[in-house]
Motif scaffolding. Structure first.
Motif, short mmCIF file in Angstrom:
data_model
loop_
_atom_site.label_atom_id
_atom_site.label_comp_id
_atom_site.label_asym_id
_atom_site.label_seq_id
_atom_site.Cartn_x
_atom_site.Cartn_y
_atom_site.Cartn_z
N GLN A 334 -7.64 13.56 64.67
CA GLN A 334 -6.76 14.09 63.59
C GLN A 334 -7.42 14.40 62.28
N GLY A 335 -8.39 13.82 62.18
CA GLY A 335 -9.17 13.97 60.81
C GLY A 335 -8.39 13.15 59.71
N PHE A 336 -8.88 13.10 58.41
CA PHE A 336 -8.36 12.03 57.61
C PHE A 336 -7.87 13.06 56.39
N TYR A 337 -6.83 12.38 55.47
CA TYR A 337 -6.05 12.76 54.56
C TYR A 337 -6.91 12.42 53.12
N THR A 338 -7.36 13.38 52.45
CA THR A 338 -8.03 13.06 51.27
C THR A 338 -7.15 13.77 50.01
N VAL A 339 -7.70 13.53 48.94
CA VAL A 339 -6.95 13.87 47.53
C VAL A 339 -6.79 15.29 47.51
N PHE A 340 -7.34 16.15 48.35
CA PHE A 340 -7.46 17.46 48.18
C PHE A 340 -6.29 18.13 49.52
N SER A 341 -5.98 16.97 50.42
CA SER A 341 -5.33 17.73 51.54
C SER A 341 -3.76 18.25 51.21
N GLY A 342 -3.37 17.84 50.27
CA GLY A 342 -1.98 17.95 49.58
C GLY A 342 -1.90 19.54 49.31
N ASN A 343 -2.93 20.16 48.97
CA ASN A 343 -3.11 21.54 48.71
C ASN A 343 -2.75 22.57 49.68
N GLY A 344 -2.64 22.17 50.92
CA GLY A 344 -2.34 23.03 52.02
C GLY A 344 -3.66 23.37 52.78
N GLU A 345 -4.67 22.39 52.58
CA GLU A 345 -5.83 22.81 53.18
C GLU A 345 -6.18 22.12 54.42
N GLY A 346 -5.19 21.03 54.62
CA GLY A 346 -5.20 20.22 56.05
C GLY A 346 -6.15 18.86 55.79
N ASN A 347 -6.14 18.14 56.90
CA ASN A 347 -7.19 17.04 57.07
C ASN A 347 -8.59 17.27 57.15
N THR A 348 -9.46 16.33 56.56
CA THR A 348 -10.80 16.44 56.45
C THR A 348 -11.50 15.62 57.88
N SER A 349 -12.41 16.38 58.38
CA SER A 349 -12.90 15.75 59.50
C SER A 349 -14.13 14.84 59.02
N PRO A 350 -14.14 13.64 60.10
CA PRO A 350 -15.04 12.71 59.60
C PRO A 350 -16.61 13.11 59.23
N VAL A 351 -17.24 14.08 59.93
CA VAL A 351 -18.30 14.74 59.68
C VAL A 351 -18.45 15.20 58.17
N GLU A 352 -17.32 15.84 57.59
CA GLU A 352 -17.17 16.20 56.49
C GLU A 352 -17.23 15.21 55.25
N ILE A 353 -16.50 14.07 55.89
CA ILE A 353 -16.49 12.91 54.89
C ILE A 353 -17.85 12.28 54.77
N ALA A 354 -18.78 12.23 55.96
CA ALA A 354 -19.87 11.56 56.08
C ALA A 354 -20.86 12.34 55.11
N ALA A 355 -20.85 13.77 55.29
CA ALA A 355 -21.58 14.88 54.33
C ALA A 355 -21.51 14.62 53.01
#
Length: 747
Positions: A334-355
């Motif tokens: 399902q991905g993860f919720y970040t500080v930018f997820s509330g802007n309608g951009e959806g959740n962030t994948s683990p690989v993006e967090i790792a990057a």
């Protein structure tokens, strides 16, 4: 001394409030609020950043699975596809490749061998392990014991990769804010972002570190190959080198000197500075997000495998991360919720967090909160500053200053955040400021009420605060008693005393009078010089008002007798009370109003008070005040037309409490009543003889002396009066023009 003590108390209270506020703001609850709202607000204010140039993500999304006609679960794909991907990527000379995919399950041996061969031949691929939690039940109480263990990739793949590392993600109740550089629960192993950083640093700076290592640790230097590509396990080598260069303070100093003086490229020096920053950092760092989903350069997997060729510069010397997008196997990922997820951009994948974590490590751009002791100092200093401003400045100016200082602080916090990735307390400062302003506002309002209560009744102040535009029309028609007072010998004292000494004397004088009014539910309406006006009023007639007013008059007389025992100054006081109708409200215009009574009652009470000078009395009341009241000693003085008035009024002298007169006064009162009745019956000669005879026994009785002198002077005129049906009326305006009797304490 008192001033110094007051300053010391203020300074101590400011310091204590500052320390208390700082301590509260550093509690776990406030820290969590600061993370959820303060840090998030700084990110939102800053917005997205330019994508890091040295990181590229190869994302395995649903479209790639459909295009390549593969299973939706990438872990079930034949590993020959991953071997093909590694070979294809290495055609463009990436620096490192890291898979954020688990290869812990055994697949077809041939396929695993092909994948392992690709890994081993290029020597630049890292694989991900994962941490699994296990539970044990211990007898006899069956307590549950939990422990964690790393699940590695299959052996053939682990041996072929240059490093393996887990990537656990610390997640709060809402968002992913931090990442680990090492996981202490499984022996302090580096996590995937840290492992990638270590291998990347070592690959980029290996040639620069060897001379330093030769100087500091020749034994380790002699065991190392000449190039990075010859290292069997770069991550293990990096850890050995770091231990050799940081095992004591001297080594760290030499490392610092080496980094400062190195003639390396800016990119390499930046990497070395980042490494040095990590040595003393926590194992849990705050992520510095570059934006929402897709903020880091991302290429779908099928674009790489299906394309004949790619841009030669797209992957050259880059770190390539391979992982899932959030649209593949959504029930598992399902991905993860970040500080930018509330802007309608959806959740962030683990690989993006790792990057993001890897880019933060390379640039040393992870968010760095102020150390705890610095936060404590900032919050304490801020609290002390705000309290201090309220203590030394007027309320309105304090608010303006605090708003200005708050804007400056917020601007500074934002500047430090975007420039140095330094996170200063934001929400806690706002809450601290709001709390202090609220506390001081309540305190100011309470003080305002306390001060206004000395000028206005609380209910009047409240009504005027609610309707300030209607102040000129505010007022109520009341029934009640008005008391006027005046101090004898005040004019002489004011001429002989300086204003400061006179002010002190009058404050003491009124300190003896006012409590009696307040204790009897009265309202002090006006004070001018030595004169006081007090009121007892209600919208409807109430006998209790007259009772309270009489009690107050007697209390004032007793209190002033004690006050006048001072050998320095005496202020014998006269009181006049009248009952009637009045309008009680605001009187004034433009920007100045006073709360006072308006009506004939005020003027009449003042004239009754002034009549004391003529009669030599202390407390005079009108018939409307004393009529029908029990529990008070009084005597009728007569019918008077007061100065400036046209209608007669019956005047009584208020003597004390009780229904029966004092035995010492009883003969006087009895004889005076008989003499006054003769006067009322127009029996002038008999009345004159009665008052003269009474004056022999009571020479200090003012009303008796008044009638003696009045009858002596006006007896011929009175003899001419023929109307015996009405009580004789004494016009004060006429007799005061040539009246020769004045009491000793009159002005």
């Amino acid at each position: 001394m008192k001033s110094l003590l007051k300053v010391s108390k203020n300074c101590l209270s400011i310091l204590l409030v500052g320390i208390l506020g700082a301590t509260l703001c550093l509690t776990d609850r406030f820290v969590a609020l600061e993370e959820d709202w303060g840090l998030a607000s700084l990110f939102q204010l800053r917005g997205a950043l330019k994508a890091p140039e040295h990181i590229v993500i190869i994302t395995i999304n649903k479209t790639s699975a459909e295009t390549l006609q593969l299973d939706e679960d990438p872990e079930q794909w034949p590993r020959t596809h991953y071997a093909q991907l590694v070979d294809k990527l290495n055609q463009y000379h990436p620096s490192l490749i890291a898979f954020n995919i688990h290869f812990s399950e055994q697949h077809a041996t041939k396929n695993d061998a092909v994948f392992a061969l690709a890994l081993a031949s290029h020597k630049n691929v890292l694989l991900t392990s994962y941490i699994k939690q296990f539970s044990l039940r211990t007898a006899p109480v069956l307590n549950e014991l939990t422990y964690e263990r790393i699940i590695h990739p299959v052996t053939v793949l682990e041996n072929a990769a240059i490093a393996t590392a887990p990537f656990p993600i610390p997640k709060s109740l809402s968002t992913v804010k931090q990442f680990w550089t090492q996981k202490n629960s499984v022996g302090g192993v580096p996590t995937l972002p840290m492992a990638v950083f270590q291998c990347y640093l070592l690959k980029e700076t290996y040639g620069d570190l060897l001379p330093l290592l030769q100087k500091l640790n020749p034994g380790l230097y002699n065991t190392l190959p000449a190039s990075f590509e010859q290292l069997p396990k770069p991550q293990k080598t990096f850890q050995d080198i770091q231990s050799a260069l940081t095992h004591n303070g001297t080594s760290l100093e030499q490392l610092d000197h080496f980094i400062r003086s190195a003639s390396s490229t800016p990119e390499k020096k930046r990497l070395l500075h980042a490494w040095r920053s990590l040595i003393n950092s926590n194992h849990s760092l705050y992520l510095n997000y570059y934006g929402g989903v897709g903020a880091i350069n991302t290429i779908p997997l099928h674009h790489v495998l299906a394309a004949a060729s790619l841009n030669a510069e797209l992957l050259k010397n880059k770190i390539v991360l391979i992982g899932y997008s959030t649209d593949i196997e959504t029930e598992k990922n399902q991905g993860f919720y970040t500080v930018f997820s509330g802007n309608g951009e959806g959740n962030t994948s683990p690989v993006e967090i790792a990057a993001t974590a890897i880019a933060n490590l390379i640039d040393a751009s992870w968010i760095k909160p102020l150390p705890t002791y610095n936060q404590f100092f900032v919050l304490m200093a801020w609290g002390c500053l705000l309290i201090g401003i309220f203590r030394i400045s007027p309320y309105k100016i304090s608010l303006i200053l605090i708003v200005a200082l708050s804007m400056i602080y917020l601007g500074l916090a934002y500047f430090v955040f975007i420039t140095y990735c330094r996170w200063m307390p934001l929400l806690t400062v706002i809450l601290q400021t709001g709390f202090i302003c609220l506390f001081e506002s309540i305190s100011h309002l309470r003080t305002l009420h306390q001060v206004s209560a000395r000028y206005l009744p609380k209910n009047v102040f409240t009504k005027n605060m609610r309707h300030p535009d209607a102040m000129d029309s505010y007022g109520e028609l009341m029934q009640g008693v008005c008391m006027a007072s005046d101090a004898g010998q005040y004019t002489a004292l004011s001429e002989s005393m300086n204003p400061m000494a006179l002010s002190i004397l009058m404050n003491k004088y009124y300190s003896a009078m006012f409590p009696a009014v307040k204790a009897c539910n009265g309202l002090i309406s006006d004070v001018i010089g030595d004169s006081m006006l007090a009121l007892w009023a209600k919208p409807v007639a109430d006998t209790q008002l007259r009772i309270d007013a009489c009690h107050a008059a007697l209390k004032i007389n007793a209190a002033l007798q004690h006050f006048n025992q001072s050998p320095l100054h005496q202020l014998p006081t006269r009181l006049g009370l009248h009952y009637g109708e009045m309008r009680l409200g605001n009187i004034g215009a433009i920007d100045h109003y006073e709360y006072r009574a308006v009506g004939d009652i005020v003027n009449t009470a003042t004239r009754i008070e002034d009549l004391n000078k003529v009669l030599g009395t202390r407390i005079l009341v009108s018939g409307g005040v004393i009529e029908g009241l029990s529990g008070f000693m009084s005597r009728e003085i007569g019918e008077f037309i007061l100065k400036g008035k046209s209608q007669p009024i019956t005047i009584f002298e208020l003597l004390g409490k009780g229904n029966h007169p004092d035995p010492k006064l009883a003969p006087l009162l009895h004889a005076f009543a008989k003499a006054l009745q003769l006067f009322h019956n127009h029996e002038w000669s008999k009345a004159q003889k009665a008052f003269v005879n009474l004056n022999k026994y009571y020479p200090n009785d003012g009303p008796t002396l008044f009638y003696v002198q009045y009858l002596q002077k006006y007896s011929p005129l009175l003899q001419e009066q023929n109307n015996t049906l009405q009580k004789p009326v004494i016009e004060i305006g006429q007799i005061t023009q040539s009246w020769r009797y004045l009491p000793l304490d009159a002005e």
